[in-house]
Design a protein around this motif. Structure first.
Motif, PDB file in Angstrom:
ATOM      1  N   HIS A  14      -1.618   8.004 -30.734  1.00 22.81           N
ATOM      2  CA  HIS A  14      -2.589   8.670 -29.860  1.00 22.81           C
ATOM      3  C   HIS A  14      -3.045   9.963 -30.529  1.00 22.81           C
ATOM      4  O   HIS A  14      -2.580  10.324 -31.612  1.00 22.81           O
ATOM      5  CB  HIS A  14      -2.008   8.930 -28.456  1.00 22.81           C
ATOM      6  N   HIS A  27      -1.568  10.545 -34.620  1.00 24.72           N
ATOM      7  CA  HIS A  27      -0.118  10.473 -34.850  1.00 24.72           C
ATOM      8  C   HIS A  27       0.483   9.511 -33.837  1.00 24.72           C
ATOM      9  O   HIS A  27      -0.214   9.014 -32.953  1.00 24.72           O
ATOM     10  CB  HIS A  27       0.528  11.863 -34.753  1.00 24.72           C
ATOM     11  N   HIS A  29       4.233   8.113 -31.535  1.00 27.23           N
ATOM     12  CA  HIS A  29       5.528   8.444 -30.932  1.00 27.23           C
ATOM     13  C   HIS A  29       6.324   7.171 -30.699  1.00 27.23           C
ATOM     14  O   HIS A  29       5.754   6.094 -30.518  1.00 27.23           O
ATOM     15  CB  HIS A  29       5.347   9.116 -29.567  1.00 27.23           C
ATOM     16  N   GLU A 137       7.932  11.233 -24.403  1.00 25.03           N
ATOM     17  CA  GLU A 137       7.062  11.261 -25.583  1.00 25.03           C
ATOM     18  C   GLU A 137       7.904  11.571 -26.818  1.00 25.03           C
ATOM     19  O   GLU A 137       7.627  11.090 -27.917  1.00 25.03           O
ATOM     20  CB  GLU A 137       5.964  12.301 -25.399  1.00 25.03           C
TER      21      GLU A 137
HETATM   22 ZN   LIG Z   1       1.618  13.100 -29.466  1.00 22.09          ZN
END
Ligand SMILES: [Zn+2]
Length: 148
Positions: A14, A27, A29, A137
């Motif tokens: 995202h 990037h 997660h 996250e």
């Molecule tokens: Zn992020």
């Protein structure tokens, strides 16, 4: 009232387009989603779920089919982020999930709640409800969405 919680993990990319710092960059997660259901144990000796709110395997399967498998290894993009949407559209077959909100942990967990709530709530006659979703996250950062 009892609760049970099932945790699922997935990877997704995202970016937060207007963010003042690092989060503007593309990037990813390793997200973790914790699904907490409340209810009463099923009281039916004939049922395979006797004594359970819901079989953990079934909790997981519903979340995978309707959310996690769709978001796993996808890029989660805001529909207003046309620069990235247009870029990703040039990659044949790219797994892109277009969302109506910027993909912060807060917005993602709220979207996930909207998707999953009708799948769990009042599924059986044991007052089953989706009580809370928690989306990590990072291992030290998460957002909660609770039933109102
Ligand atoms: Zn992020």
């Amino acid at each position: 009232m009892l609760t049970i919680t099932k945790r699922l993990e997935f990877d997704a990319g995202h970016r937060i387009p207007q963010h003042k710092s690092q989060c503007r960059n593309l990037h990813g997660h390793r997200y973790a989603l914790e699904i907490t259901l409340e209810g009463e144990p099923i009281d039916d000796p004939e049922s395979s779920d006797h004594g359970m709110l819901m079989d953990f395997t079934d909790v997981k399967a519903l979340a995978k089919d309707h959310l996690v498998d769709l978001w796993d290894h996808a890029f989660l993009v805001h529909d207003g982020d046309t620069l990235i949407r247009n870029l990703l559209a040039q990659i044949p077959g790219h797994k892109t999930v277009v969302l109506n909100r910027v993909p912060t942990a807060e917005n993602l967990v709220a979207i996930a709640f909207e998707i999953l709530d009708p799948l769990y709530t009042e599924r059986f006659g044991n007052h089953l409800k989706l009580r809370r979703l928690r989306l990590y996250e990072t291992p030290t950062s998460w957002a909660d969405c609770d039933r109102k």
